[in-house]
Design an enzyme around this catalytic site. Sequence first.
Site, mmCIF file in Angstrom:
data_model
loop_
_atom_site.group_PDB
_atom_site.id
_atom_site.type_symbol
_atom_site.label_atom_id
_atom_site.label_comp_id
_atom_site.label_asym_id
_atom_site.label_seq_id
_atom_site.Cartn_x
_atom_site.Cartn_y
_atom_site.Cartn_z
ATOM 1 N N ASN A 9 0.857 -1.190 0.000
ATOM 2 C CA ASN A 9 0.000 0.000 0.000
ATOM 3 C C ASN A 9 0.889 1.235 0.000
ATOM 4 O OD1 ASN A 9 -1.829 2.037 0.526
ATOM 5 N ND2 ASN A 9 -2.240 1.404 2.644
ATOM 6 N N LYS A 11 0.034 4.255 -0.183
ATOM 7 C CA LYS A 11 -0.634 5.420 0.422
ATOM 8 C C LYS A 11 -0.437 6.644 -0.485
ATOM 9 C CE LYS A 11 0.175 3.359 4.887
ATOM 10 N NZ LYS A 11 0.230 3.505 6.317
ATOM 11 N N HIS A 97 -9.308 0.681 5.522
ATOM 12 C CA HIS A 97 -8.002 0.931 6.143
ATOM 13 C C HIS A 97 -8.209 1.863 7.340
ATOM 14 C CE1 HIS A 97 -3.892 2.280 6.727
ATOM 15 N NE2 HIS A 97 -3.510 1.228 6.028
ATOM 16 N N GLU A 99 -6.660 4.328 8.337
ATOM 17 C CA GLU A 99 -6.528 5.766 8.031
ATOM 18 C C GLU A 99 -7.826 6.304 7.426
ATOM 19 O OE1 GLU A 99 -2.892 5.393 5.788
ATOM 20 O OE2 GLU A 99 -1.868 4.798 7.622
ATOM 21 N N GLU A 169 -4.921 -5.283 11.020
ATOM 22 C CA GLU A 169 -3.934 -4.213 11.123
ATOM 23 C C GLU A 169 -4.132 -3.470 12.433
ATOM 24 O OE1 GLU A 169 -2.184 -3.070 7.120
ATOM 25 O OE2 GLU A 169 -3.882 -1.765 7.450
ATOM 26 N N GLY A 175 2.697 2.175 10.699
ATOM 27 C CA GLY A 175 3.586 3.318 10.478
ATOM 28 C C GLY A 175 4.325 3.769 11.731
ATOM 29 N N SER A 215 3.836 -2.273 10.298
ATOM 30 C CA SER A 215 5.304 -2.248 10.393
ATOM 31 C C SER A 215 5.942 -3.592 10.057
ATOM 32 C CB SER A 215 5.741 -1.751 11.774
ATOM 33 O OG SER A 215 5.271 -0.429 11.984
HETATM 34 C C1 PEP Z 1 -0.513 -0.105 6.089
HETATM 35 O O1 PEP Z 1 -0.538 0.990 5.585
HETATM 36 O O2 PEP Z 1 -1.467 -0.846 5.890
HETATM 37 C C2 PEP Z 1 0.642 -0.488 6.896
HETATM 38 C C3 PEP Z 1 0.631 -1.648 7.469
HETATM 39 O O3 PEP Z 1 1.683 0.425 6.996
HETATM 40 P P1 PEP Z 1 3.146 0.150 7.644
HETATM 41 O O4 PEP Z 1 3.644 -1.142 7.054
HETATM 42 O O5 PEP Z 1 3.960 1.330 7.236
HETATM 43 O O6 PEP Z 1 2.938 0.041 9.120
#
Ligand code: PEP
Length: 253
Positions: A9, A11, A97, A99, A169, A175, A215
């Site tokens: 992703n 973003k 997601h 976000e 998640e 992040g 992460s």
């Molecule tokens: C994500 O955006 O779904 C995500 C898991 O980001 P990151 O790997 O940067 O934590």
Amino acid sequence: MRKYIIAGNWKMNLNLEQGYGLVTEISGMMQDEIHSNVELVVIPPFIHLHGVQTLLKDSPVKTGAQNCHHKTGGAYTGEISPTMLADMKIDYVIIGHSERRQYFGETNALLAEKINAALDAGLTPIYCFGETLEEREAGQELNVNFQQVKEGLFHLSEEQFSKMVLAYEPVWAIGTGKTATSEQAQEIHSFIRSKISEKYGNALAEEISILYGGSMKPGNASELLSCKDIDGGLIGGAALESRSFIDIAKAVV
Ligand code: PEP
């Protein structure tokens, strides 16, 4: 055997040239390095999707969108419909997601509508769910995750549900550099699979890929991906660099 999916992703990152460079490298590297049961997916911003899709037309790497609207068309300025994505031969769409939930106020009820629209269009939704740090510290993580999955997805028929991909998640791990331990992640994955089994039966529950996101990087991917109920990763930061994205995919053995 469940399919492993490693999805990147992007973003709101990378310009067009950087995006083209990244997919060209990924597509070139994956041939010899990745297990045949792993599907790679790149999920760029909307405006790069068509170009990326064209670049990948002879590659096994799939494409996905980061979001879609819940209607097929109409007066919704600034939005993209799932039928437009399907028409462009996009394979996947992320729905829910954290976000989107956090910054754009997307509720489970709205996400259920987006899931319906995406499935009707023939896309494969990747439905994200996950608890915040406060919810985990209050011991609410099982309830919260089940609630998100139930309200977003459990209205679907068996046939519709069989087309879903899920992604756990934990919000506190996205992040932030903090990763759920493999025990924490496996506990949620196996709990959600048991709830899918109660609702749709064991055979279907065993077929559904549940990805982990938060992460994930080359250094922790092997441990997470070796868990029985973790069937791939939804990757943010580490998907912006071809070597780290491919190395995460290589952790599936
Ligand atoms: C994500 O955006 O779904 C995500 C898991 O980001 P990151 O790997 O940067 O934590």
